[in-house]
Design a protein around this motif. Structure first.
Motif, PDB file in Angstrom:
ATOM      1  N   LYS A  98      46.818  21.769  42.118  1.00 11.16           N
ATOM      2  CA  LYS A  98      48.284  22.359  41.781  1.00 11.16           C
ATOM      3  C   LYS A  98      47.941  23.197  40.501  1.00 11.16           C
ATOM      4  O   LYS A  98      47.137  22.916  39.610  1.00 11.16           O
ATOM      5  CB  LYS A  98      49.204  21.518  41.571  1.00 11.16           C
ATOM      6  N   GLN A  99      48.681  24.417  40.435  1.00  9.82           N
ATOM      7  CA  GLN A  99      48.695  25.283  39.208  1.00  9.82           C
ATOM      8  C   GLN A  99      50.112  25.277  38.453  1.00  9.82           C
ATOM      9  O   GLN A  99      51.061  25.138  39.354  1.00  9.82           O
ATOM     10  CB  GLN A  99      48.297  26.545  39.505  1.00  9.82           C
ATOM     11  N   GLN A 100      50.177  25.494  37.357  1.00 13.74           N
ATOM     12  CA  GLN A 100      51.557  25.835  36.781  1.00 13.74           C
ATOM     13  C   GLN A 100      51.421  27.483  36.290  1.00 13.74           C
ATOM     14  O   GLN A 100      50.854  27.810  35.328  1.00 13.74           O
ATOM     15  CB  GLN A 100      51.689  25.123  35.481  1.00 13.74           C
ATOM     16  N   VAL A 101      52.142  28.044  37.008  1.00 12.03           N
ATOM     17  CA  VAL A 101      52.234  29.318  37.091  1.00 12.03           C
ATOM     18  C   VAL A 101      53.569  29.794  36.590  1.00 12.03           C
ATOM     19  O   VAL A 101      54.682  29.427  37.178  1.00 12.03           O
ATOM     20  CB  VAL A 101      51.960  29.975  38.498  1.00 12.03           C
ATOM     21  N   GLY A 102      53.582  30.894  35.758  1.00 12.03           N
ATOM     22  CA  GLY A 102      54.921  31.515  35.323  1.00 12.03           C
ATOM     23  C   GLY A 102      54.840  32.937  35.538  1.00 12.03           C
ATOM     24  O   GLY A 102      54.181  33.386  36.372  1.00 12.03           O
ATOM     25  N   CYS A 120      43.462  25.163  38.043  1.00  8.59           N
ATOM     26  CA  CYS A 120      44.219  24.468  38.316  1.00  8.59           C
ATOM     27  C   CYS A 120      44.377  23.202  37.380  1.00  8.59           C
ATOM     28  O   CYS A 120      43.432  22.867  36.734  1.00  8.59           O
ATOM     29  CB  CYS A 120      44.099  23.794  39.756  1.00  8.59           C
ATOM     30  N   GLU A 121      45.593  22.747  37.069  1.00  8.57           N
ATOM     31  CA  GLU A 121      45.691  21.671  36.033  1.00  8.57           C
ATOM     32  C   GLU A 121      45.807  20.315  36.880  1.00  8.57           C
ATOM     33  O   GLU A 121      45.542  19.334  35.977  1.00  8.57           O
ATOM     34  CB  GLU A 121      46.960  21.932  35.220  1.00  8.57           C
ATOM     35  N   ASP A 122      46.675  20.350  37.757  1.00  2.00           N
ATOM     36  CA  ASP A 122      46.935  18.955  38.367  1.00  2.00           C
ATOM     37  C   ASP A 122      46.225  18.802  39.527  1.00  2.00           C
ATOM     38  O   ASP A 122      45.835  19.888  40.428  1.00  2.00           O
ATOM     39  CB  ASP A 122      48.347  18.872  38.453  1.00  2.00           C
TER      40      ASP A 122
END
Length: 195
Positions: A98-102, A120-122
């Motif tokens: 999972k990525q945190q994308v803005g 990916c961070e998670d």
């Protein structure tokens, strides 16, 4: 200068004598005349004093235990959880990055994020547990191992990346009979991708 004179046995022995340490006895250098067929067998490894074999000795801080089959460094992490005689079945699972994308990532491309797993961070692990209640689940997370136990299932999962075992989130979705575990990865070069 003649090449044959440079590679002769006497020339190699003279060179060996020059390269030996001062004060060393000349016992190691034998004045043997080799036939011309053996001269070709000499190599640069014959120059200098004979090398003594180093014996392998355990470091003084490690006591030797003759009953050990292997060293602790040789045992992979998580092997202590593995129980191959356990008759419980292994549940189906999926590993998802999972990525945190803005908006700055999607529309403007201001950060260096791309769709690869390196950005990916998670790490999300989805585990299907049919017929199991949330109260029956025992979950243990280590840096490289996820250990899940229920009365009818057992899963020992070696994770693809090290995770922070103190930061994580697990939720059981009763409609799907699925456990979702979200773990934050801690990789060596994350400071390059996420600054």
């Amino acid at each position: 200068m003649d090449v044959e004179n440079m590679c002769s046995t006497s020339a190699l022995q003279a060179l060996s004598k020059l390269l030996s340490f001062p004060g060393e006895e000349d016992d190691n250098l034998e004045q043997v005349s080799y036939p011309s067929s053996v001269v070709g067998a000499l190599s640069p490894g014959n120059i200098g004093p004979e090398k003594k074999e180093k014996s392998k000795v355990n470091p003084p801080n490690k006591p030797e235990n003759r009953n050990d089959i292997w060293d602790l460094e040789e045992v992979p992490e998580g092997a202590e959880f593995d129980d191959m005689w356990d008759p419980r079945e292994q549940p189906e699972y999926d590993i998802i990055f999972k990525q945190q994308v803005g908006a700055e990532d999607m529309f403007l491309g201001m950060t260096r994020k791309d769709p690869s797993t390196a950005c990916c961070e998670d790490l999300m692990v989805k585990i299907k547990l049919p017929g199991i209640k949330a109260s029956d689940i025992t979950l243990d997370i280590h840096e490289k191992v996820l250990d899940l136990r229920t009365p009818s299932h057992k899963l020992l999962l070696h994770l693809p990346h090290p995770v922070d075992s103190k930061i994580g989130k697990a939720s059981f979705i009763t409609e799907k009979e699925m456990l979702e575990v979200i773990l934050t990865m801690k990789r060596e070069f994350d400071f390059i991708n996420f600054f």
